[in-house]
Motif scaffolding. Structure first.
Motif, PDB file in Angstrom:
ATOM      1  N   HIS A 102       2.668   1.868  -3.451  1.00  0.00           N
ATOM      2  CA  HIS A 102       1.775   2.306  -4.527  1.00  0.00           C
ATOM      3  C   HIS A 102       1.346   3.758  -4.364  1.00  0.00           C
ATOM      4  O   HIS A 102       1.323   4.525  -5.323  1.00  0.00           O
ATOM      5  CB  HIS A 102       0.542   1.398  -4.583  1.00  0.00           C
ATOM      6  CG  HIS A 102       0.765   0.139  -5.341  1.00  0.00           C
ATOM      7  ND1 HIS A 102       1.326  -0.975  -4.767  1.00  0.00           N
ATOM      8  CD2 HIS A 102       0.534  -0.183  -6.634  1.00  0.00           C
ATOM      9  CE1 HIS A 102       1.410  -1.934  -5.669  1.00  0.00           C
ATOM     10  NE2 HIS A 102       0.950  -1.483  -6.816  1.00  0.00           N
ATOM     11  N   VAL A 103       0.993   4.123  -3.137  1.00  0.00           N
ATOM     12  CA  VAL A 103       0.547   5.501  -2.904  1.00  0.00           C
ATOM     13  C   VAL A 103       1.712   6.478  -3.091  1.00  0.00           C
ATOM     14  O   VAL A 103       1.581   7.513  -3.751  1.00  0.00           O
ATOM     15  CB  VAL A 103      -0.054   5.648  -1.490  1.00  0.00           C
ATOM     16  CG1 VAL A 103      -0.360   7.114  -1.194  1.00  0.00           C
ATOM     17  CG2 VAL A 103      -1.325   4.811  -1.366  1.00  0.00           C
ATOM     18  N   GLU A 162       4.389   6.112  -4.801  1.00  0.00           N
ATOM     19  CA  GLU A 162       4.881   6.127  -6.180  1.00  0.00           C
ATOM     20  C   GLU A 162       4.110   7.120  -7.049  1.00  0.00           C
ATOM     21  O   GLU A 162       4.652   7.671  -8.000  1.00  0.00           O
ATOM     22  CB  GLU A 162       4.818   4.717  -6.773  1.00  0.00           C
ATOM     23  CG  GLU A 162       5.652   4.551  -8.027  1.00  0.00           C
ATOM     24  CD  GLU A 162       5.763   3.105  -8.457  1.00  0.00           C
ATOM     25  OE1 GLU A 162       6.685   2.800  -9.234  1.00  0.00           O
ATOM     26  OE2 GLU A 162       4.941   2.276  -8.047  1.00  0.00           O
ATOM     27  N   THR A 163       2.845   7.342  -6.719  1.00  0.00           N
ATOM     28  CA  THR A 163       2.060   8.322  -7.477  1.00  0.00           C
ATOM     29  C   THR A 163       2.700   9.711  -7.381  1.00  0.00           C
ATOM     30  O   THR A 163       2.799  10.440  -8.374  1.00  0.00           O
ATOM     31  CB  THR A 163       0.618   8.385  -6.931  1.00  0.00           C
ATOM     32  OG1 THR A 163       0.027   7.088  -7.008  1.00  0.00           O
ATOM     33  CG2 THR A 163      -0.214   9.366  -7.738  1.00  0.00           C
ATOM     34  N   ALA A 208       0.828  -1.207   0.000  1.00  0.00           N
ATOM     35  CA  ALA A 208       0.000   0.000   0.000  1.00  0.00           C
ATOM     36  C   ALA A 208       0.862   1.258   0.000  1.00  0.00           C
ATOM     37  O   ALA A 208       0.613   2.196  -0.766  1.00  0.00           O
ATOM     38  CB  ALA A 208      -0.922  -0.003   1.217  1.00  0.00           C
ATOM     39  N   THR A 238       0.533   4.923 -12.849  1.00  0.00           N
ATOM     40  CA  THR A 238       0.442   4.715 -11.404  1.00  0.00           C
ATOM     41  C   THR A 238      -0.771   5.424 -10.816  1.00  0.00           C
ATOM     42  O   THR A 238      -1.445   4.899  -9.928  1.00  0.00           O
ATOM     43  CB  THR A 238       1.718   5.236 -10.704  1.00  0.00           C
ATOM     44  OG1 THR A 238       2.858   4.623 -11.306  1.00  0.00           O
ATOM     45  CG2 THR A 238       1.697   4.903  -9.231  1.00  0.00           C
ATOM     46  N   ALA A 264      -3.938   3.582   3.725  1.00  0.00           N
ATOM     47  CA  ALA A 264      -2.668   3.350   3.032  1.00  0.00           C
ATOM     48  C   ALA A 264      -1.640   4.416   3.397  1.00  0.00           C
ATOM     49  O   ALA A 264      -0.437   4.210   3.242  1.00  0.00           O
ATOM     50  CB  ALA A 264      -2.889   3.355   1.513  1.00  0.00           C
ATOM     51  N   SER A 287      -3.588   3.632  -8.738  1.00  0.00           N
ATOM     52  CA  SER A 287      -3.663   4.005  -7.324  1.00  0.00           C
ATOM     53  C   SER A 287      -5.036   4.550  -6.931  1.00  0.00           C
ATOM     54  O   SER A 287      -5.466   4.384  -5.790  1.00  0.00           O
ATOM     55  CB  SER A 287      -2.592   5.052  -7.003  1.00  0.00           C
ATOM     56  OG  SER A 287      -1.308   4.496  -7.120  1.00  0.00           O
ATOM     57  N   THR A 335       4.537   5.420   4.201  1.00  0.00           N
ATOM     58  CA  THR A 335       4.210   6.211   3.011  1.00  0.00           C
ATOM     59  C   THR A 335       4.867   7.585   3.065  1.00  0.00           C
ATOM     60  O   THR A 335       5.459   8.040   2.076  1.00  0.00           O
ATOM     61  CB  THR A 335       2.685   6.390   2.895  1.00  0.00           C
ATOM     62  OG1 THR A 335       2.045   5.136   3.057  1.00  0.00           O
ATOM     63  CG2 THR A 335       2.320   6.972   1.540  1.00  0.00           C
ATOM     64  N   PHE A 362      -6.928   1.649  -6.167  1.00  0.00           N
ATOM     65  CA  PHE A 362      -6.349   1.083  -4.945  1.00  0.00           C
ATOM     66  C   PHE A 362      -6.847   1.832  -3.711  1.00  0.00           C
ATOM     67  O   PHE A 362      -7.237   1.229  -2.708  1.00  0.00           O
ATOM     68  CB  PHE A 362      -4.828   1.167  -5.042  1.00  0.00           C
ATOM     69  CG  PHE A 362      -4.091   0.507  -3.913  1.00  0.00           C
ATOM     70  CD1 PHE A 362      -3.961  -0.865  -3.866  1.00  0.00           C
ATOM     71  CD2 PHE A 362      -3.519   1.275  -2.909  1.00  0.00           C
ATOM     72  CE1 PHE A 362      -3.276  -1.468  -2.828  1.00  0.00           C
ATOM     73  CE2 PHE A 362      -2.826   0.680  -1.870  1.00  0.00           C
ATOM     74  CZ  PHE A 362      -2.704  -0.702  -1.823  1.00  0.00           C
ATOM     75  N   LEU A 363      -6.869   3.159  -3.743  1.00  0.00           N
ATOM     76  CA  LEU A 363      -7.292   3.975  -2.608  1.00  0.00           C
ATOM     77  C   LEU A 363      -8.800   3.878  -2.369  1.00  0.00           C
ATOM     78  O   LEU A 363      -9.267   3.943  -1.232  1.00  0.00           O
ATOM     79  CB  LEU A 363      -6.898   5.430  -2.825  1.00  0.00           C
ATOM     80  CG  LEU A 363      -5.416   5.755  -2.594  1.00  0.00           C
ATOM     81  CD1 LEU A 363      -5.111   7.189  -3.019  1.00  0.00           C
ATOM     82  CD2 LEU A 363      -5.054   5.559  -1.129  1.00  0.00           C
TER      83      LEU A 363
END
Length: 257
Positions: A56-57, A59-60, A53, A187, A202, A191, A207, A194-195
Motif C-alpha cells: 500500500h505504501v 503503491e502511492t 503495509a 491510493t 510500514a 494510504s 517497501t 493507513f499510515l
C-alpha cells in the motif's frame, strides 16, 4: 563497507525485482500491481500484515510515477479522468472507514468470480473483433464501486474499472493510462489513513525494494501501453485478470496455502 553494501543489496534485490515485475504489468495493462506484488512477497516469506503495509505504501509512489509517465505519453483521456476521480476517491475513503466494521473478505470471492468471467470474455474479444471505440456511459458509478471495493477488498481498482470500461468500448490505451492516473489519487487517500493508524512502521526493507523496482518500471509500462496493439491489450488484460482472479478465489477456498 563494500561487503556490507553487497549484503544489504542482496537482501533487498528480491523485493526490487518483485516491484519491477508487478509495476511493468500494471503500467502496461492497468491492473494487478497489488495482487502480483502481494502474492510474490508472501511467496518470499513476508508476513501477510507486512506484505499488505509495504504494498500500500509503495503503491502511492509507484502510481505517482506511473501517472506522470502516462501523461507524458498522452495516454490519459482527461474527460474520462474527470468523471472517475471524484467518485473513485469518495468510494475509496468510504471503503476505508467501512472496513473497520465489515470484513471485506466476505464479498471478495464473489468479486473475483465476476472478474474471472470478465477476463475470459476479454480474451475472447481479443481474438475476435474488438468493439468499436466509443465513450463509456457508466463511469461515475463504476469509479465509486471500484474505489470502495479496492479499499474494502484490499485491491481491485484496476481489474474492476479497466475491464468494465473496455467492455463499454473505451480505447484500451487511454483506459489504461487514465485508470492508472486516477489510481494515484485513490491510493494516496487510502494510504494516508493507513499510515495514520500504522505509522511509519510500514516503511520496511520490503517497501524500499518495491519502491525502487516499481519506480524504475513505471515509465516502461506506460510506453508499452502506448505502443501495444489494442487487440493484444484486450487479450493480455483478459489473461492477467482471469489468472489473478482464479488464484485469489482458489486461495480463499483453501486450495492454495
Amino acid at each position: 563497507m563494500i561487503d556490507s553494501f553487497i549484503a544489504n543489496f542482496g537482501e533487498i534485490l528480491p523485493f526490487i525485482l518483485v516491484g519491477f515485475g508487478a509495476q511493468m504489468v500494471d503500467g502496461a495493462l492497468g491492473m494487478a500491481y497489488g495482487v502480483i506484488s502481494s502474492t510474490l512477497l508472501l511467496t518470499l516469506g513476508v508476513p501477510p500484515s507486512r506484505a499488505s503495509a509495504s504494498v500500500h505504501v509503495a503503491e502511492t509512489f509507484t502510481t505517482a510515477v506511473s501517472a506522470i509517465s502516462h501523461i507524458l505519453h498522452k495516454n490519459v483521456d482527461w474527460k474520462l479522468f474527470s468523471k472517475l476521480i471524484i467518485p473513485g476517491v469518495i468510494g475509496g475513503v468510504t471503503g476505508a472507514y467501512v472496513l473497520s466494521n465489515i470484513d471485506g473478505a466476505v464479498i471478495k470471492p464473489y468479486i473475483q468470480t465476476y472478474l474471472a468471467g470478465i477476463g475470459l470474455y476479454l480474451v475472447w474479444r481479443g481474438f475476435h473483433l474488438p468493439p468499436k471505440q466509443k465513450d463509456p456511459k457508466w463511469v461515475a458509478p463504476l469509479g465509486l464501486t471500484g474505489g470502495f471495493l479496492d479499499a474494502t477488498g484490499g485491491g481491485g481498482w484496476g481489474p474492476i474499472v479497466t475491464s468494465n470500461l473496455l467492455l463499454q468500448g473505451s480505447s484500451p490505451r487511454h483506459t489504461i493510462g487514465t485508470v492508472n492516473t486516477v489510481e494515484f489519487f485513490l491510493t494516496l487517500s487510502i494510504s494516508i489513513t493507513f499510515l495514520i493508524h500504522l505509522g511509519w512502521q510500514a516503511f520496511t526493507t520490503y517497501t524500499l525494494g518495491l519502491l525502487i523496482g516499481g519506480v524504475a518500471a513505471a515509465p516502461i509500462g506506460a510506453m508499452l501501453a502506448r505502443h501495444i496493439a489494442p487487440r493484444l491489450l484486450f487479450t493480455a488484460v483478459g489473461i492477467i485478470l482471469t489468472i489473478t482472479s482464479i488464484f485469489g478465489l482458489a486461495k480463499y477456498l483453501g486450495y492454495i496455502g
